[in-house]
Design an enzyme around this catalytic site. Structure first.
Site, PDB file in Angstrom:
ATOM      1  N   GLY A 124       0.824  -1.212   0.000  1.00 49.12           N
ATOM      2  CA  GLY A 124       0.000   0.000   0.000  1.00 49.12           C
ATOM      3  C   GLY A 124       0.853   1.255   0.000  1.00 49.12           C
ATOM      4  O   GLY A 124       1.817   1.343   0.747  1.00 49.12           O
ATOM      5  N   ARG A 156       1.122  -4.864  -5.437  1.00 49.13           N
ATOM      6  CA  ARG A 156       1.174  -6.145  -4.718  1.00 49.13           C
ATOM      7  C   ARG A 156       1.375  -7.166  -5.826  1.00 49.13           C
ATOM      8  O   ARG A 156       0.773  -7.069  -6.893  1.00 49.13           O
ATOM      9  CB  ARG A 156      -0.122  -6.396  -3.959  1.00 49.13           C
ATOM     10  N   ASP A 177       5.369  -4.983   6.306  1.00 48.18           N
ATOM     11  CA  ASP A 177       6.046  -6.242   6.674  1.00 48.18           C
ATOM     12  C   ASP A 177       6.095  -7.246   5.513  1.00 48.18           C
ATOM     13  O   ASP A 177       7.089  -7.965   5.341  1.00 48.18           O
ATOM     14  CB  ASP A 177       5.398  -6.871   7.915  1.00 48.18           C
ATOM     15  N   THR A 188       3.489   2.526   5.732  1.00 45.30           N
ATOM     16  CA  THR A 188       2.111   2.024   5.714  1.00 45.30           C
ATOM     17  C   THR A 188       1.273   2.866   6.651  1.00 45.30           C
ATOM     18  O   THR A 188       1.724   3.191   7.756  1.00 45.30           O
ATOM     19  CB  THR A 188       2.027   0.536   6.140  1.00 45.30           C
ATOM     20  N   ASP A 247      -1.078   1.856   8.244  1.00 43.08           N
ATOM     21  CA  ASP A 247      -1.589   0.992   9.317  1.00 43.08           C
ATOM     22  C   ASP A 247      -0.828   1.154  10.641  1.00 43.08           C
ATOM     23  O   ASP A 247      -1.339   0.826  11.703  1.00 43.08           O
ATOM     24  CB  ASP A 247      -1.528  -0.482   8.899  1.00 43.08           C
ATOM     25  N   ASP A 270       1.646  -0.660  11.734  1.00 44.03           N
ATOM     26  CA  ASP A 270       1.702  -1.994  12.350  1.00 44.03           C
ATOM     27  C   ASP A 270       3.095  -2.634  12.244  1.00 44.03           C
ATOM     28  O   ASP A 270       3.221  -3.847  12.152  1.00 44.03           O
ATOM     29  CB  ASP A 270       0.638  -2.916  11.713  1.00 44.03           C
ATOM     30  N   ARG A 288      -5.964  -2.676   8.532  1.00 37.16           N
ATOM     31  CA  ARG A 288      -5.901  -4.164   8.604  1.00 37.16           C
ATOM     32  C   ARG A 288      -6.215  -4.626  10.023  1.00 37.16           C
ATOM     33  O   ARG A 288      -7.197  -4.216  10.575  1.00 37.16           O
ATOM     34  CB  ARG A 288      -4.515  -4.665   8.179  1.00 37.16           C
TER      35      ARG A 288
END
Ligand SMILES: Nc1ncnc2c1ncn2[C@@H]1O[C@H](COP(=O)(O)OP(=O)(O)OP(=O)(O)O)[C@@H](O)[C@H]1O
Ligand SMILES: O=P(O)(O)OC[C@H]1O[C@](O)(CO)[C@@H](O)[C@@H]1O
Length: 317
Positions: free
Chosen positions: A10, A71, A102, A125, A127, A129, A171
């Site tokens: 992303g 992706r 990741d 990202t 996210d 995360d 996510r």
């Protein structure tokens, strides 16, 4: 060294400032900077070109990434990774700086193990995360996009006396939802990391409605998959007309904030310094206001949300 930069997974605001700084500093350090276009898909297809200053002029304020991202299903097959290696060999590329999450770090680690192409990762990202970094590139801009959206939704919610469920991306990670709920003063926040106490929330909201509450803002992280359920609960049990807004990909766009521009610069510089220091397969991190590097093994540990942020979520208790 010939060093290539790429995006993968992303996209996130701040990639362009990072790309600009990468090219400028690479030249200052005596390296030759390259672009890999369109992520792993482009690497497989040989979309590689030398970068020049002109390529990165006037991009500092733009969201997205001028070099693209993707992706890639093909990357899981050895024959395509071999093709990617041959493409890099053709240009004599020594190392890659990858801006991704990741999954992208795992992808480059596998590649390095197979073909000895060193890489450094920049956690990129919305996210947030990735373990070991307080912030990933793009998170601050995404939080500001969400803040702007929630402020606007509040206008109509308060006018119409409605409840709104606002779904954020992330996510499995509830960081965006948690920080947005705290900073927007939402009444409800549902994230994967915390059990949502529905009976208690019901009691509190019903009492507040009796006392005059006109509207409710509920922020729900996509990872909970509870958006529809929370909307039904607000409508049926709390008794307020409810609408749902899924913010979706607008959270990945927009001009990078000052914070994300500074992070982009810092991550790019540290990535090049790590390669100069002959670090192998490291991830750049931003911790307590400083840039550093950590091992891939650490970066792949399960992320945790700062307990201080989680403790601020108990506004319904
Ligand atoms: N375990 C893995 N082994 C090899 N390649 C992988 C692995 N995981 C992911 N990849 C490759 O990396 C690409 C990017 O990974 P992914 O889609 O998970 O995004 P990401 O880097 O985690 O970023 P985001 O947080 O935006 O999702 C995948 O499309 C795939 O090609
Ligand atoms: O752009 P895509 O492939 O639909 O992916 C969406 C996912 O990517 C992210 O935006 C970034 O990882 C997630 O928050 C979201 O779940």
């Amino acid at each position: 060294m010939k060093i290539a930069i790429m995006g993968s997974g992303g996209d996130a605001p701040g990639m362009n400032p990072a790309i600009k700084r990468f090219v400028e500093v690479a030249y200052e350090m005596g390296h030759e900077p390259y672009f890999i276009f369109d992520g792993l898909e482009g690497l497989i297809d040989g979309k590689i070109a030398k970068a020049i200053y002109k390529d990165v002029a006037g991009i500092i304020h733009r969201g997205g990434a001028i070099i693209g991202s993707s992706r890639s299903k093909r990357w899981y097959e050895n024959e395509y990774r071999k093709k990617a290696f041959e493409n890099l060999k053709e240009h004599n590329i020594d190392a890659i700086v990858v801006m991704g999450g990741d999954g992208s770090f795992r992808a480059l680690d596998l590649f390095n193990k197979e073909f000895s192409i060193n890489f450094v990762g920049i956690p990129t990202t919305i996210d947030n995360d990735i373990y070991g970094t307080d912030l990933c590139l793009g998170v601050d801009t995404a939080l500001n996009v969400i803040r702007d959206a929630v402020d606007k939704i509040r206008d109509t919610a308060s006018t119409f006396a409605r409840a709104f469920v606002i779904e954020t991306m992330g996510r499995e990670c509830g960081y965006l939802a948690a920080v947005s709920a705290i900073t927007s003063g939402a009444e409800v926040c549902v994230i994967p990391e915390v059990d949502f106490n529905k009976p208690l929330a019901t009691k509190i909201l019903q009492k507040e409605i009796k006392e005059g509450r006109r509207y409710i803002l509920a922020i729900v992280a996509e990872g909970t998959k509870r958006t529809a359920e929370i909307a039904k609960w607000l409508e049926d049990d709390i008794g307020m007309e409810t609408r749902v807004t899924v913010l979706g990909h607008i959270q990945r766009g927009g001009n990078p904030t000052v914070k994300d521009r500074m992070l982009g610069f810092g991550f790019a510089l540290k990535a090049l310094e790590a390669l100069n220091a002959k670090e192998e397969g490291k991830i750049v991190v931003y911790k307590n206001g400083e840039f550093g590097v950590e091992s891939l093994k650490d970066a792949l540990k399960p992320y945790t949300i700062d307990p201080q942020i989680l403790s601020m979520l108990h506004f319904l208790d």
